[in-house]
Design an enzyme around this catalytic site. Structure first.
Site, short mmCIF file in Angstrom:
data_model
loop_
_atom_site.label_atom_id
_atom_site.label_comp_id
_atom_site.label_asym_id
_atom_site.label_seq_id
_atom_site.Cartn_x
_atom_site.Cartn_y
_atom_site.Cartn_z
CG ASP A 165 -18.56 -5.86 20.50
OD1 ASP A 165 -19.36 -6.41 21.28
OD2 ASP A 165 -18.06 -6.45 19.53
CD GLU A 389 -23.32 -7.36 12.77
OE1 GLU A 389 -22.82 -7.13 11.63
OE2 GLU A 389 -22.64 -7.53 13.79
C1 2M8 Z 1 -20.13 -8.51 17.62
O1 2M8 Z 1 -18.91 -8.77 18.31
C2 2M8 Z 1 -17.75 -9.34 17.67
C3 2M8 Z 1 -16.73 -9.57 18.76
O2 2M8 Z 1 -17.23 -10.49 19.68
C4 2M8 Z 1 -17.15 -8.50 16.59
O3 2M8 Z 1 -17.49 -7.32 16.45
O4 2M8 Z 1 -16.30 -9.01 15.85
C5 2M8 Z 1 -21.17 -8.06 18.68
O5 2M8 Z 1 -22.29 -7.47 18.07
C6 2M8 Z 1 -21.58 -9.24 19.54
O6 2M8 Z 1 -22.64 -8.89 20.40
C7 2M8 Z 1 -22.01 -10.44 18.68
O7 2M8 Z 1 -22.23 -11.54 19.52
C8 2M8 Z 1 -20.93 -10.78 17.64
C9 2M8 Z 1 -21.40 -11.86 16.65
O8 2M8 Z 1 -22.67 -11.52 16.14
O9 2M8 Z 1 -20.59 -9.62 16.88
#
Ligand code: 2M8
Length: 420
Positions: A165, A389
């Protein structure tokens, strides 16, 4: 990680993490921060589950495909439970023509699904399942080619589509955009400290892009999107996904030709995006910053000279590699870059899904020892610090969400690989 008892303990913990995030219908990426089903997270979860519960892995593929749009897009989030503590949730994304009855976001994510299904099929072949899922997956791949492939690269219309992101690769393209008003309290700060997440300004810009995409039903006319970058990493993922889809088609006795033709176009795009001087693949319309995403596009081109640079880059402390004070690697941005920020999301920390993809890319290109060293270091990081994460490359501290699903799923795969 050599001791068998430590390995079996880690395996049991990984299975427990995945199980505790399993809602029965889908697996949440993390217990609190991410309460719905995310697209490439689901694919990584399938890769892990293939070893321990193939039936559950098949169900995860099908629940993701429940979110598929009429035009073929598989969205980045499927909100199986519409009342969800996540912002931006279904009310922000709204309804749009072609959206299925289950609420979803209006954008996509790196298409790893056929690659995950290919691994699942190798470990636990199931013909009726393949017959059900290959057409929807192909419909998605065709959607990319119909609407997003430009000059051989896949264009993303939101940084969230990249999966990385707040990578500095998007900074320039975001600079001229307005930042929308944020809710009084950002929901993503409830469980994770602000300094580990994108800044308020960046988050506001992400929301303003959602607002403008929503106005066009998420299908802006050509040239009208407020953000558009040809993403080399996503292109690499799709090019491999086409090859895996072709293999799956052949195993059903179908012709693999259209997948292979689509792949050939992407390979040409990737080759032309390689910059030998920078030793990076360069996005169309993005920033030229040494990020792991820019180098890891080598994943799409295993015979290409970029693979050697990937091997060198993840070993070299001046770029993404380890040294005495910062032993965990690869960093998501080169440590020598002024933009490196060791605890902020995709701007420096180590991510297990990236380590896994890097090891796979290195293996395919014949850099086995670099791949093995990286897998061993990744398992040590998880064994010492837990299933986070992302991680601080200096201290190994876990960042973002704890008990993170793809970290657990890929641990299962890494353990099986080093046992082989
Ligand atoms: C993260 O993205 C989400 C938005 O889609 C967020 O920050 O709220 C990113 O690391 C993305 O790659 C990942 O798929 C998601 C859920 O783990 O989190």
């Amino acid at each position: 990680m050599a001791r068998p008892d430590a390995r079996s303990r880690l395996l049991a913990e990984a299975v427990d993490v995945l199980g505790s995030n399993d809602t029965g219908r889908f697996i949440k990426p993390g217990p609190n921060q991410y309460p719905s089903q995310w697209n490439w997270d689901a694919a990584f979860n399938v890769i892990g589950l293939s070893h321990v519960d193939p039936a559950r892995a098949r169900q995860e593929v099908e629940s993701l495909l429940d979110g598929q749009w009429d035009d073929g897009m598989v969205p980045h989030i499927v909100f199986h439970e519409p009342r969800v503590d996540y912002f931006p949730g279904p009310a922000v994304w709204g309804r749009a023509p072609g959206m299925p009855s289950v609420p979803t976001s209006g954008i996509t994510q790196p298409p790893l699904l056929s690659s995950a299904v290919s691994r699942l099929h190798r470990l636990a072949p199931n013909r009726p399942f393949l017959q059900r899922v290959l057409d929807p997956i192909e419909h998605w791949h065709r959607w990319f080619h119909r609407t997003r492939v430009m000059g051989g690269l896949v264009a993303i219309l939101h940084p969230w589509e990249s999966g990385m992101d707040n990578s500095p690769r998007w900074d320039r393209a975001l600079r001229s955009l307005e930042s929308a008003a944020l809710p009084v309290q950002r929901r993503d700060h409830v469980h994770v400290p602000a300094e580990q997440r994108p800044t308020d300004h960046d988050y506001g810009v992400y929301l303003s892009i959602v607002d403008s995409l929503r106005e066009s039903g998420y299908r802006p006319e050509s040239g009208k999107a407020s953000f558009q970058v040809g993403d080399v990493f996503l292109t690499a993922i799709l090019s491999r996904a086409e090859l895996d889809l072709a293999g799956l088609r052949s195993s059903l006795g179908h012709s693999p030709t259209s997948s292979l033709d689509r792949r050939a176009l992407l390979l040409r795009g990737l080759e032309s995006a390689w910059d030998e001087r920078m030793r990076l693949f360069v996005d169309h319309g993005g920033d030229v910053v040494p990020t792991i995403g820019g180098l890891l596009a080598a994943y799409g081109l295993p015979g290409h000279r970029s693979s050697r640079h990937l091997s060198d880059g993840v070993s070299d402390p001046a770029s993404f590699g380890p040294d005495r004070v910062s032993p965990w690697y690869p960093t998501s941005v080169a440590r020598s870059s002024s933009l490196f920020d060791r605890r902020r999301y995709w701007r420096g920390p180590v991510w297990v899904n990236i380590n896994w993809l890097t090891a796979v890319a290195l293996d395919w290109a014949g850099h086995r020892r670099t791949a093995e060293a990286l897998c061993a270091s990744t398992l040590d990081l998880i064994a010492e610090h837990g299933f986070w994460e992302y991680y601080d490359p200096v201290s190994g501290d876990g960042l973002g969400s704890d008990r993170f699903s793809w970290t657990a799923a890929l641990t299962i795969d890494l353990l099986s690989r080093s046992a082989a």
